[in-house]
Enzyme design. Structure first.
Site, mmCIF file in Angstrom:
data_model
loop_
_atom_site.group_PDB
_atom_site.id
_atom_site.type_symbol
_atom_site.label_atom_id
_atom_site.label_comp_id
_atom_site.label_asym_id
_atom_site.label_seq_id
_atom_site.Cartn_x
_atom_site.Cartn_y
_atom_site.Cartn_z
ATOM 1 N N ARG A 153 26.544 17.033 19.768
ATOM 2 C CA ARG A 153 26.046 17.187 18.402
ATOM 3 C C ARG A 153 25.139 18.412 18.270
ATOM 4 N NH1 ARG A 153 28.738 14.713 14.717
ATOM 5 N NH2 ARG A 153 26.892 14.612 13.406
ATOM 6 N N TRP B 88 31.122 22.388 16.641
ATOM 7 C CA TRP B 88 31.887 23.565 16.216
ATOM 8 C C TRP B 88 31.636 24.784 17.096
ATOM 9 C CZ3 TRP B 88 35.802 23.543 12.763
ATOM 10 C CH2 TRP B 88 35.930 22.399 11.959
ATOM 11 N N GLN C 289 31.864 22.017 -0.218
ATOM 12 C CA GLN C 289 32.653 22.178 1.002
ATOM 13 C C GLN C 289 33.942 22.900 0.646
ATOM 14 O OE1 GLN C 289 33.119 18.399 3.151
ATOM 15 N NE2 GLN C 289 31.923 19.215 4.840
ATOM 16 N N ASP D 54 29.417 23.003 10.909
ATOM 17 C CA ASP D 54 27.964 22.872 10.868
ATOM 18 C C ASP D 54 27.197 23.768 11.833
ATOM 19 O OD1 ASP D 54 29.110 20.811 9.448
ATOM 20 O OD2 ASP D 54 27.698 19.296 10.125
ATOM 21 N N TRP E 147 35.988 17.494 2.139
ATOM 22 C CA TRP E 147 37.281 17.932 2.666
ATOM 23 C C TRP E 147 37.902 16.876 3.561
ATOM 24 C CZ3 TRP E 147 37.491 22.619 6.549
ATOM 25 C CH2 TRP E 147 36.538 22.477 7.563
ATOM 26 N N GLU F 248 37.422 12.694 16.527
ATOM 27 C CA GLU F 248 36.961 13.681 15.548
ATOM 28 C C GLU F 248 37.371 15.090 15.965
ATOM 29 O OE1 GLU F 248 32.710 14.862 13.359
ATOM 30 O OE2 GLU F 248 32.735 13.499 15.089
#
Length: 428
Positions: free
Chosen positions: A196, A350, A104, A163, A34, A393
């Site tokens: 992370r 996330w 994805q 994730d 994606w 990001e």
């Protein structure tokens, strides 16, 4: 062009690897699914031919069963883990390129429509060549990823694109950790580990990869028998959007049979969305396929209902109230998880940060549904984040600082396609 427009274009060109882009140098050295679709949105602002090429190179990795994998390993880069030798996928099932063994969200179908409608005459031949692979991919989702109630399952957190979202915590806690031996993560060498997924997350991610490898990457069996299967709003809603856009493209290409099938699946998808509604949360939520238990907090995935084209009067007002609660809870929105929840973490991937690509999808859906002030709020917030921190990001929704990798392809692409003040109408 503004200076930031020029800088965003430079990011896309720097991450170009000759027909496909990497998300960012070092941290992500391969072609991600994606990410590439969003990259095409950015390229379309200054090179429509290159935008089509991005989708075409992504389609080159399609599996014989129709699936487009989430990573294409076009070279074995030791700077990334887990690489092609760990996955053992793609070429092992007859695909032309080594890849991961999961998919994805199919954003590429929607982007293909955007590119085509920019210049139908110039894009018709390219769309006609790409359409069968896009159709086969969505057919794979409907065949191999339908869960109870009709919502779309993800069989690995990486498949969702989100994730380490708290949406997966309950299901992931039940994934048995294998004896994985020693391994060296590479991501934490590029990014602060506090941003992370944790080691425990990674142990379970790799245990799921091992299970899939032992199953011969039989995607039907993995969904039916694997240790992780969660009905996901992200995948369900983005697939429903893809089905709607592919239906329009099928009609334009004269593919009458395909258009009819897509239309039927759009109707079924709207019904399937009801299986994701959590009355307790007042929002759509992930649901563990094995236990039937809903996630216990609201993620930004719930807000993709408008992007999917859902207009459920029974739920829309409550969902709109939930959106306003999230907007009120974070100065810069929309957070990937509810800031009022104890699992919220403003900088850990996330579990809280803002993602420009999610803002684009949510805002696009809101705009189409007539919620113009909310859509503009997300556009304005995204602009402020990028102007203040650069093309990161993702971003901290509380203080606006950038996090994750810098010079990120999809953030630069969203700037060019939507967030930039020079994009007067805001939509392709």
């Amino acid at each position: 062009m503004s200076d930031l427009d020029k800088a965003a274009e430079a990011v896309l060109r720097a991450n170009d690897r000759g027909g496909y882009t990497v998300p960012t140098a070092g941290l992500y050295p391969y072609q991600w699914n994606w990410d590439s679709a969003f990259a095409a949105l950015g390229f379309a602002e200054f090179d429509i031919d290159r935008a089509w090429r991005e989708l075409e190179t992504l389609a080159e990795g399609a599996w014989p069963n129709g699936m487009w994998p989430h990573i294409l390993f076009r070279a074995d880069d030791p700077d990334y883990f887990p690489g092609p030798s760990v996955w053992g996928a793609g070429t092992s099932v007859g695909a032309p390129i080594a890849s991961s063994g999961v998919s994805q969200p199919p954003v590429a179908a929607t982007v293909a429509r955007i590119l085509y409608e920019r210049d139908p005459a110039a894009g018709r031949a390219r769309l006609r060549a790409l359409f069968p692979k896009l159709l086969a991919w969505r057919d794979w989702f409907h065949r191999d990823r339908r869960g109870s109630g009709g919502a779309i399952l993800v069989t690995h957190p990486w498949e969702s694109g989100r994730d380490n979202s708290p949406d997966w915590d309950g299901a992931m806690a039940r994934v048995p950790i294998r004896d994985l031996g020693s391994f060296q993560r590479r991501d934490t060498g590029h990014v602060d580990p506090s941003m992370r997924p944790t080691k425990d997350d990674y142990d379970r991610y790799l245990s799921l990869v091992a299970w899939g490898r032992e199953a011969g990457w039989d995607t039907h069996r993995i969904a039916a028998e694997g240790p992780f299967a969660v009905a996901d709003p992200t995948m369900t809603f983005i697939l429903l959007r893809a089905d709607r856009d592919l239906r329009v493209l099928a009609e334009g290409l004269g593919e009458i049979e395909a258009a009819a099938r897509l239309g039927a699946d759009c109707e079924a998808g709207a019904d399937a969305a009801k299986a994701l509604w959590s009355e307790d949360l007042g929002a759509y939520a992930a649901r563990d396929e094995r236990s039937g238990i809903f996630a216990d907090g609201v993620s930004s995935a719930a807000l993709l209902a408008w992007y999917a084209g859902l207009r459920d009067r029974a739920h829309e007002q409550r969902l709109l109230a939930t959106l306003h609660d999230l907007l009120d809870a974070a100065p810069l929105s929309v957070p990937s998880f509810d800031p009022r929840h104890p699992k919220f973490d403003a900088r850990r991937y996330w579990r809280g940060p803002v993602w420009a690509v999610v803002n684009w999808m949510v805002a696009r859906g809101l705009h189409e549904a007539g919620h113009l002030s909310e859509a503009e709020r997300l556009r304005r917030d995204t602009r402020r984040l990028i102007e203040g921190a650069g093309f990161y990001e993702y971003f901290d929704p509380c203080d606006g600082s950038g996090a994750g990798g810098p010079d990120f392809t999809w953030t630069a692409a969203i700037w060019l396609a939507w967030a930039s003040p020079t994009k007067k109408e805001g939509w392709n």
